[in-house]
Design an enzyme around this catalytic site. Sequence first.
Site, short mmCIF file in Angstrom:
data_model
loop_
_atom_site.label_atom_id
_atom_site.label_comp_id
_atom_site.label_asym_id
_atom_site.label_seq_id
_atom_site.Cartn_x
_atom_site.Cartn_y
_atom_site.Cartn_z
CG ASP A 1 -6.17 49.14 19.55
OD1 ASP A 1 -6.16 47.91 19.77
OD2 ASP A 1 -6.63 49.97 20.35
CG ASP B 1 -8.14 53.54 23.02
OD1 ASP B 1 -8.04 52.30 22.93
OD2 ASP B 1 -8.06 54.15 24.10
CG ASP C 1 -8.99 48.04 22.10
OD1 ASP C 1 -8.47 47.00 22.52
OD2 ASP C 1 -8.88 49.15 22.65
#
Length: 291
Positions: free
Chosen positions: A210, A206, A7
């Site tokens: 996600d 995080d 990410d």
Amino acid sequence: VDTVVLDKTGTVTKGEPAVTEVCPAGGTAEGLLTIAAAVESISQHPLAAAIVQAAQEKKLSTGKQPENFELLPGRGLRAVLSGRTVLAGNRRLMEESGVDISTLSEKADALAGQGETPMFFAADGALLGLISVADPVKETSAAAIARMKQQGLRVVLLTGDSCAAAEHIGALVGVDEVIPEVLPEEKAVHVQKLEAAGRKVMMVGDGINDAPALTRAETGIAIGAGADVALDAADVVLVRSDLADVPAAVRLSRAVVRNIHQNLFWAFFYNAICIPLAAGVFISLLGWKLN
């Protein structure tokens, strides 16, 4: 694991975006920033927080709170402010809503090419302007990704940013592949596609968005300072919010597995030699006693 999906916001970047430019389509920059901060004041998104902070630093009063606030995942938001319907978001939201952004389109492309995130604002169908926000890359990200590649891992950057912005960040940190313009609900789908292609995927993230991807991946790693939902969904939680701990975790896990294999080999080797030997000695002793 042979593929690492990262990410971007808060994982590769610091997750501390700041306003870099305010470009009104008409009127003043202060007027645009005031309206933008007012509608973004309810949002929990890091980009929204950056706009609100910029307005506070300039001591701008946002006035009334927005009404009928509606979050549009992967696009932006819609709210009513002082009787006007205000849109705040990316190019996709403006195009879907029929807002003409041609006057600032080239400017937005140039900012995105520098790795920034341009956000458009419109009221009652008319463009108000754009505000660009930049989220700096963590100092350790490029070195951490280089170590992952040295370990034989393919590194993929997954982000909702535009193609230009995503490619810029990807080139900056040295990933193998960039997947841009991904909606929050599509992250797990992209992980599934990689797995369907025969890859063993480790997802690193995080945020709340996600969590499904962390669950879907072969292994999910959550950055320590992430959202509680992400921490709960992950298989591994890094105590520090440092991407450098990812290759360290891979190195540690490979060492543990190698140690297990060595222990199994020597245990089998020892038993294969010593059990027949012990059996032979026992039979010899038994024969001696019988005689």
